[in-house]
Design an enzyme around this catalytic site. Sequence first.
Site, mmCIF file in Angstrom:
data_model
loop_
_atom_site.group_PDB
_atom_site.id
_atom_site.type_symbol
_atom_site.label_atom_id
_atom_site.label_comp_id
_atom_site.label_asym_id
_atom_site.label_seq_id
_atom_site.Cartn_x
_atom_site.Cartn_y
_atom_site.Cartn_z
ATOM 1 N N VAL A 140 -0.514 -7.640 0.886
ATOM 2 C CA VAL A 140 -0.321 -6.562 -0.081
ATOM 3 C C VAL A 140 -0.320 -7.078 -1.515
ATOM 4 O O VAL A 140 -0.216 -8.264 -1.769
ATOM 5 C CB VAL A 140 0.984 -5.788 0.217
ATOM 6 C CG1 VAL A 140 0.945 -5.203 1.612
ATOM 7 C CG2 VAL A 140 2.199 -6.697 0.070
ATOM 8 N N GLU A 141 -0.413 -6.139 -2.462
ATOM 9 C CA GLU A 141 -0.485 -6.427 -3.905
ATOM 10 C C GLU A 141 -1.598 -7.426 -4.216
ATOM 11 O O GLU A 141 -1.428 -8.354 -5.015
ATOM 12 C CB GLU A 141 0.865 -6.927 -4.432
ATOM 13 C CG GLU A 141 1.908 -5.825 -4.528
ATOM 14 C CD GLU A 141 3.111 -6.222 -5.359
ATOM 15 O OE1 GLU A 141 3.056 -7.254 -6.054
ATOM 16 O OE2 GLU A 141 4.111 -5.496 -5.324
ATOM 17 N N GLY A 142 -2.739 -7.250 -3.602
ATOM 18 C CA GLY A 142 -3.877 -8.142 -3.785
ATOM 19 C C GLY A 142 -3.931 -9.154 -2.660
ATOM 20 O O GLY A 142 -3.093 -10.054 -2.599
#
Length: 779
Positions: free
Chosen positions: A457-459
């Site tokens: 997540v988050e990239g």
Amino acid sequence: MQVIGWIVLLLVVVGAVVLGIPAIRKSLLSRPLLGKFRRILPQMSDTERDALEAGTVWWEGELFRGRPDWDKLLAFPKPQLTQEERAFMDLQVEQACALVDDWEITHRTGDLPPEAWAYIKKEGFLGMIIPKSFGGLGFSAYAHSEVMTKLSTRSSALAVTVMVPNSLGPAELLLHYGTDDQKNHYLPRLANGDEIPAFALTSPWAGSDAAAIPDYGVVCRGEWQGREVLGMRVTWDKRYITLAPVCTLLGLAFRLYDPEGLLGNQKDIGITCALVPSDHPGVETGRRHFPLNAMFMNGPTRGHDVFMPLDFIIGGPKMAGQGWRMLMECLAAGRSISLPSSNAGMARMTARAVGGYARVRSQFGVPVGRFEGVEEALARIGGHAYVAEAARTMTAGAVDLGEKPSVASGIVKYHVTERARLVVNDGMDVIGGKGICLGPSNFLGRAYQQIPIGITVEGANILTRSLIIFGQGATRCHPYVLAEMQAVREPSPQKALHDFDAAFWGHVRFVISNVLRAGWHGLTAGRWAAQPSNADAATGHYYRQLSRVSSAFALLSDMSMLILGGSLKRRESLSARLGDVLSQMYLASAALKRYEDEGRQGDDLPLLHWAVQDALFRAQTAMDGLLRNFPNRLAAVVLRRWVFFWGLPFAVPDDRLGQKIARLLTEPGPARDRLTRDCYLPATADEPVGAIEMALAATLAAEEAQAKLRQIDKSGLLAGNPLANVRDMTEAAHAAGALTDDEYAVLRRRDTLRDTVVRVDDFPFDVLSTDSTPPGGQA
């Protein structure tokens, strides 16, 4: 020879005139170069430019320029909690941890218990970043990070539930961009938990490429609260949205269009962020995903042709189309805290619990933590946990200094989550069968399952490493590249030429200085490279070697951009290796900063040595990999000899250092406490981590009696006694009168707690068909 001398002198004079007189230099050199740059520089979309220009450049910029100012690093103030923040950690955070049982959440209920939800709302956990003027706690970024780290030592579901409202989401966007009416209405409600926020960005067709989101809105007129207003009809299909199943307020990112020109002449307005109540007609929430048994609330949200007024846009209609810039600017700060904190906490707890387990658990009459193979794993656990914590702390401190470190946030997101994965994997190897059988007694199994969440997540980490860290860092952190790009796109010819001339020739001087510096450091093995003015004998060498690596990195970066040009963006493996070098320098810097901030604790030196030596070796490996795969082989050969004149200088940490770290993890002491501070440690043997803490103390208290028991066994006194086995030796020796009552009591307590620690849960045969299976459903 005399003629040649005059020719050389003439060339020098002409060169000096051309380069030294700005008007001549601009006319003969800079103007044609500017034209060439305009032809070869690839076009950049608005979203790419927003991403590149978002955030700020901090310490990573010093590392990029090849000559880091170490005194500047050490002058950054040490992040510290206020008395109020420390009290919150000791009371409210401790109590929140006590209210949850990770096994109950992940195996039975699938959610935090109602009393935990009520407590975190009542005590302001969901509004830590909201100023006190709006009813929030008004905590610093460092305090926010500290809270998240400790919660993560207890339960991922608890940590993520608190993390999301305080990270990239409605509260942060409102604080920076909301209208006064939006702030006054929503922020107090978010602070006290009356509103539960979620932010919907990711769609099935645009995950990491969030700028390409297909969700859209169309400006139109419609009815709202009994009257016709200017609004928009929005259609979206989002997934992986944390807290979406239980949210009351949905942040929504979509691309806004205005085909009828109701807002102006721009038909494609751009990415826009809006706040939508979850009970607004047409909004679909409530179904959920199950992210690898972490059991925090996460699920899809959808809506088709949902009408909402323009006032729903964060910041009002004037901020329509500004959503991508808003997200990029806020992400730099949020990504610096959320996942680095939660994964550093996971690594911290693993180091504490696995270290204790390795001392309590014995095989062949020896604690498993004394086996050299296990010592290797414990060394990695301690070293990675030390550097992960250092990077988390330093970067959170930067946010409190007013920075939005876009590149550093990518570094800590990627590397702290990856280090946590290594720590947990090693921990699972050490505890063996204890780790692979799930149950209330397993303190690491769920962490092992959940590690990929932070990786993803988050990239996603693969793309963060191969596209973001150097791809963005090369532009933002380099002293001149962004200025050159901005000059090329400057519409005013006169200003464009002036700015380009300053940036380009500054870049030339920068390259020349780094060529000379890197060659000198390669020839002298960095002996006279820069170090802090007050460096001590234990660390001065590391600063000098990092200065050496920084100059080599600056040279390799410029040569890669010069030789490969725009194709470097497509050569992701090469870009990733350059990013690795920058990252390892940042991590080593953080470890050194931690050592200084904590008062140069001598007991911590094994951890520091391991962390920095590992980082230097990894940076060297990345540079070696870059040169081995560099397309221009002649340039690769020349650059290798230039920066590694005497060969590759760095090695992995040695076994003796690893053994010191293993001892540190397996024996109580100040260094172990500093490494694993603020772990949630239950004070009961009914909890697996609490049992380890108690068993470790009991094991050490029983060492003298255990030595006596071994002598009794060797003496033959118990020969033929059926109780004289590994499990019941204490009983046999006490029955024979060879142990005093006090010695017997100490050993029995040790044995009882040891048995609790090594216990593996078992269940009824039909366990998977009972109501203990987590609630489910296809989203």
